[in-house]
Scaffold this active site. Structure first.
Site, short mmCIF file in Angstrom:
data_model
loop_
_atom_site.label_atom_id
_atom_site.label_comp_id
_atom_site.label_asym_id
_atom_site.label_seq_id
_atom_site.Cartn_x
_atom_site.Cartn_y
_atom_site.Cartn_z
N ARG A 96 9.78 71.87 -17.51
CA ARG A 96 11.03 71.60 -18.23
C ARG A 96 11.92 70.69 -17.39
NH1 ARG A 96 11.75 75.25 -22.63
NH2 ARG A 96 9.89 76.55 -22.66
N LEU A 98 15.24 69.45 -15.83
CA LEU A 98 16.48 70.12 -15.40
C LEU A 98 17.67 69.21 -15.69
CD1 LEU A 98 15.24 71.62 -12.04
CD2 LEU A 98 15.38 72.73 -14.28
N ASN A 112 10.18 67.97 -6.26
CA ASN A 112 9.13 68.09 -7.28
C ASN A 112 7.88 67.38 -6.78
OD1 ASN A 112 8.00 68.59 -9.91
ND2 ASN A 112 8.38 66.45 -10.43
N HIS A 114 4.56 65.21 -8.33
CA HIS A 114 4.07 64.54 -9.54
C HIS A 114 2.69 63.96 -9.26
CE1 HIS A 114 4.33 62.49 -13.34
NE2 HIS A 114 3.83 61.42 -12.74
N HIS A 176 -5.17 67.09 -7.30
CA HIS A 176 -4.69 68.44 -6.97
C HIS A 176 -4.96 68.77 -5.50
CE1 HIS A 176 -3.63 70.95 -10.65
NE2 HIS A 176 -2.88 71.39 -9.68
N ALA A 178 -5.20 66.71 -3.07
CA ALA A 178 -4.24 65.94 -2.25
C ALA A 178 -2.85 66.59 -2.31
CB ALA A 178 -4.18 64.49 -2.74
C1 GRF Z 1 0.48 69.64 -10.51
O1 GRF Z 1 -0.53 68.74 -10.87
C2 GRF Z 1 1.78 68.92 -10.29
O2 GRF Z 1 1.62 67.61 -9.87
C3 GRF Z 1 2.41 68.92 -11.65
O3 GRF Z 1 2.03 70.17 -12.21
C4 GRF Z 1 0.80 70.59 -11.64
C5 GRF Z 1 0.99 72.02 -11.18
O4 GRF Z 1 -0.21 72.62 -10.82
N1 GRF Z 1 3.83 68.72 -11.55
P1 GRF Z 1 -0.22 74.08 -10.19
O5 GRF Z 1 0.44 75.02 -11.20
O6 GRF Z 1 0.52 74.02 -8.90
O7 GRF Z 1 -1.66 74.42 -10.00
#
Ligand code: GRF
Length: 208
Positions: A96, A98, A112, A114, A176, A178
């Site tokens: 969501r 913010l 965050n 990404h 993931h 990385a």
């Molecule tokens: C990750 O790929 C992150 O980049 C994105 O949401 C995903 C979260 O994965 N913002 P997890 O719940 O930490 O496994």
């Protein structure tokens, strides 16, 4: 008074980044403690993973909107985070956006992750956007959160190659992996006070 740096982790999904951060905390690599984990999804894996670790974990109903918190929900998140006396809010798959009051309550203290090299491919399914675009290198980005979507000052980035044989799933998996390396490093640097922000530039006092 708490003397340890306190993290509040927000997520909507599996929680693998939470696990990477909690493992780094437990291993003494991040000088902090996870004070609370909050989710807008009652069945989210992140809450189960937090409870497995005896970390305080709470579902907070998100209210009537799909992509943001309504006013009451925003107030409930802010109260829970204040109550837990968090120093830094770590978004780990929190789905969501913010808004003003939440951002104002924790200005400069929300980060965050990404799954692309921002500013390329903001928004949803960034790994798929990268694959469809045909880039040869993508990766992940940890950034401060501001009023835009996926666009605050960049703290750290890690590259990931795109292979000719990749599917969206295989590329997402590599990104993931990385993320689990990059996010704990960035959170550790913030907890140690090794990061300063000058406009859009985030300066690391010690390079890792
Ligand atoms: C990750 O790929 C992150 O980049 C994105 O949401 C995903 C979260 O994965 N913002 P997890 O719940 O930490 O496994």
């Amino acid at each position: 008074m708490n003397d340890k740096f306190r993290l509040g982790v927000l997520g909507s999904g599996k929680g693998s980044n939470f696990v990477a951060i909690a493992d780094a905390v437990a291993a003494g690599k991040i000088p902090a403690e996870v004070a609370v984990v909050l989710s807008d999804v009652e069945s989210a894996g992140i809450l189960a993973r937090a409870r497995d670790r005896k970390t305080s974990a709470q579902f907070v109903p998100p209210g009537k909107f799909r992509t943001k918190l309504d006013e009451e929900a925003e107030g409930a998140f802010v109260s829970a985070l204040r109550e837990a006396q968090v120093d830094l809010i770590v978004l780990a798959g929190f789905m969501r956006v913010l808004k003003g009051d939440f951002l104002g309550a924790f200005e400069g203290r929300i980060v965050n992750i990404h799954p692309s090299l921002l500013p390329s491919f903001p928004g949803l399914e960034a790994w798929k956007q990268a694959l469809d675009h045909g880039v040869k290198v993508t990766g992940c980005t940890v950034h401060f959160v501001d009023a835009g979507v996926d666009c605050g000052p960049i703290i750290g980035q890690q590259t990931v190659p795109v292979l000719d044989t990749d599917t969206p799933e295989s590329l997402h998996q590599r990104i993931h992996t990385a993320e689990h390396q990059l996010y704990p490093k960035c959170v550790a640097a913030i907890a140690r006070g090794e990061i300063s922000v000058a406009g859009r530039r985030v300066i690391w006092k010690k390079q890792v």
